[in-house]
Design an enzyme around this catalytic site. Structure first.
Site, short mmCIF file in Angstrom:
data_model
loop_
_atom_site.label_atom_id
_atom_site.label_comp_id
_atom_site.label_asym_id
_atom_site.label_seq_id
_atom_site.Cartn_x
_atom_site.Cartn_y
_atom_site.Cartn_z
N CYS B 33 38.65 46.34 80.24
CA CYS B 33 38.25 46.91 78.95
C CYS B 33 39.42 47.01 77.99
O CYS B 33 39.22 47.15 76.79
CB CYS B 33 37.55 48.26 79.12
SG CYS B 33 38.63 49.61 79.59
N ASP B 35 41.96 49.32 77.99
CA ASP B 35 42.59 50.64 77.85
C ASP B 35 43.96 50.68 78.53
O ASP B 35 44.18 50.04 79.55
CB ASP B 35 41.70 51.72 78.49
CG ASP B 35 40.51 52.07 77.60
OD1 ASP B 35 40.42 51.51 76.51
OD2 ASP B 35 39.70 52.90 78.02
N CYS B 63 39.40 54.54 74.60
CA CYS B 63 38.20 55.00 73.91
C CYS B 63 38.10 56.52 74.01
O CYS B 63 38.91 57.18 74.67
CB CYS B 63 36.96 54.36 74.51
SG CYS B 63 36.64 54.89 76.20
N CYS B 107 35.97 55.22 82.91
CA CYS B 107 37.08 55.51 81.99
C CYS B 107 38.01 56.57 82.58
O CYS B 107 39.20 56.60 82.27
CB CYS B 107 36.58 55.98 80.64
SG CYS B 107 35.46 54.82 79.85
#
Lengths: 387, 141
Positions: B33, B35, B63, B107
């Site tokens: 993703c 991150d 995010c 996350c």
């Protein structure tokens, strides 16, 4: 401040008004012979004639469908199926909407092969690759008129010419489908001028209701239905016609095209004002082509921030935008459009798209220009020590 | 989509920022993703002589969920022994935040990975490789 009109638009009040009688007064089934049915049938026929007139085509070439995605599915699967004996090769581009790309890819399981054309850094389709991809087995090419994420406008007429000259040369049938979902009010939509055999329009992108769409099907273009259930829309899109939605969609089309000239130049100058303002923030870049872009789309990469975080902070300021960041997608992958344009995943992370509408004002744009640097600064601060 | 508590931690992240003179710092990235997460630690000994997290700070390019879950993690591990800190998992973080959308659960893993890496580095730095291996074993179970 709604700056996500490319996601969907509010329905025009005149459209709501035009639809009103068809919910519970003129509610008849258009297939019924009594006066209730006749009334509904007349409304649909009138809408079809008006849509044809607005698009510069014949009424019989207009098919009312369920959504934009219904139209793209019908076009792609319908052509692939009906020309299966001639060939099994489909062509599309890497930046299509999922409503096209997933259909083409999905057909792989049914024995179809495909060529997915690449794009340059601006999001423009490689025309040489298109020309050389076409073979005797090719039955369909489907290319979008303009990209919804970065606004890149494809040279559709030129693409049509390439396909049609190859068709002649190879003495075969190659249908050209254009996904024009996001273009009404921004680009020339006189379909007879574009050279497409099939063309998809989505109602809710131009002030019409959701849940209805148009497929233009040029006279003589072969198409098989993809599901069955009655004579409606010549048996190509069976199911009781959604009279209020059809009436509303065509009314919205009429209003959009009537306002086009006035709205487009105003929105374009607001878009340029926004682009200029956003690019004042250090380490930002415009995505898509600087000139060949939709009048309503201002899209960027803002380095060192993540899209979803940016959208949520902007939302706190009452600003609605969208992003191609992995974190905003349901599948946790960055936008396939940005990746196809050669933008690496970590940069696509910081993508943001503002899409303007006819109600957008200079004050709104200036407010965004004022607020955005602070939001970006706040997020960049969070990553200051990261190398 | 996000709970009130997630939004609060996203808007006002706790323990966010750079730390001067940390005992250890570690950075990890999620290649899928995109991150990136960095964690700084200051460690002290408690009365029993066990190492505990005296201070923790983080920085991220991520995010809202990455920011909020890391903020939550720092709150949860502060004052805990290293062993306890490694026991704070995604379930504990989600619970602390009043739930997370299922697609966003992953996350929170990035912050745990960063913490794990930092603690491992700390142990290795002190020449206690055996302990580090053991801790790694604990964290992966």
């Amino acid at each position: 401040m709604y700056l996500d009109y490319a996601a969907t638009t509010p329905v025009y009040p005149e459209v709501v008004q035009a639809m009103a009688p068809y919910w519970n007064k003129k509610f008849g089934n258009p297939s019924s012979v009594h006066s209730w049915g006749q009334e509904a049938r007349m409304a649909i026929d009138k809408s079809r004639a008006r849509a044809a007139e607005l698009l510069g085509v014949e009424p019989m070439e207009i098919i009312f469908t369920g959504t934009t995605t219904s139209s793209t599915n019908l076009a792609i699967q319908g052509v692939a199926k009906v020309l299966k004996n001639q060939g099994n090769h489909l062509i599309t581009s890497a930046i299509e909407h999922h409503g096209v790309l997933d259909v083409v890819r999905g057909l792989e399981k049914q024995g179809f092969i495909n060529t997915i054309l690449g794009v340059d850094k601006y999001g423009l389709v490689d025309l040489k690759a298109l020309e050389s991809a076409i073979t005797k087995k090719t039955t369909l090419a489907t290319i979008m008129y303009a990209n919804n994420e970065v606004g890149a406008v494809q040279p559709i007429k030129k693409i049509a010419r390439i396909i049609k000259s190859k068709e002649k040369e190879l003495k075969t049938k190659i249908c050209f489908h254009v996904d024009a979902a996001t273009t009404v009010g921004w680009l020339d939509i006189k379909v007879n001028r574009l050279g497409a055999d099939l063309l998809t329009l989505g109602s809710h992108k131009f002030g019409g209701p959701k849940g209805v769409g148009i497929l233009y099907l040029k006279k003589g273009t072969p198409l098989a239905p993809i599901f069955f259930g009655g004579h409606h829309e010549k048996g190509i899109w069976p199911g009781t016609e959604a009279t209020p939605l059809i009436v509303g969609m065509v009314k919205a089309l009429e209003i959009s095209l009537k306002n086009e000239k006035k709205v487009k130049s105003r929105v374009k100058s607001l878009r340029d004002r926004l682009i200029k303002g956003v690019l004042q923030i250090p380490n930002t870049q415009l995505t898509g082509h600087p000139q060949k872009r939709l009048a309503d789309i201002a899209s960027f990469i803002i380095k060192g921030v993540e899209g979803e975080a940016m959208l949520l902070l902007l939302s706190d300021y009452g600003i609605a935008a969208s992003s191609g960041s992995a974190c905003t997608s349901g599948e946790l992958k960055p936008s396939h459009v940005l990746l196809a344009m050669g933008i690496p995943a970590e940069k696509a992370h910081g993508s943001i798209r503002f899409s303007l509408g006819e109600k957008t004002t200079k004050e709104e744009i200036d407010y965004v220009i004022k607020v955005l640097p602070g939001v970006v600064g706040r997020l960049r601060k969070m990553r200051r020590g990261i190398s | 989509m996000y709970s009130k508590k997630v939004m609060d931690h996203f808007r006002h992240p706790r323990n966010m920022g750079e730390m001067k003179n940390p005992d250890v710092q570690a950075q990890v990235g999620n290649s899928i993703c995109g991150d990136i997460m960095k964690i700084y630690l200051k460690i002290n000994k408690n009365k029993k002589g066990e190492d505990y997290v005296k201070e923790i700070k983080f920085q991220t390019l991520g995010c809202a969920a990455a920011i909020a879950t890391t903020s939550a993690l720092t709150e949860l591990v502060k004052g805990k022994t290293l062993k306890q800190a490694l026991g704070v998992d995604k379930k504990a973080i989600a619970k602390y935040l009043g739930g997370l959308p299922p697609i966003k659960l992953h996350c929170s893993i990035l912050s745990q990975e960063a913490l794990r890496k930092a603690i491992k580095k700390l142990k290795l730095g002190k020449g206690k490789k055996k302990v580090a291996d053991k801790i790694d074993g604990v964290s992966q179970s």
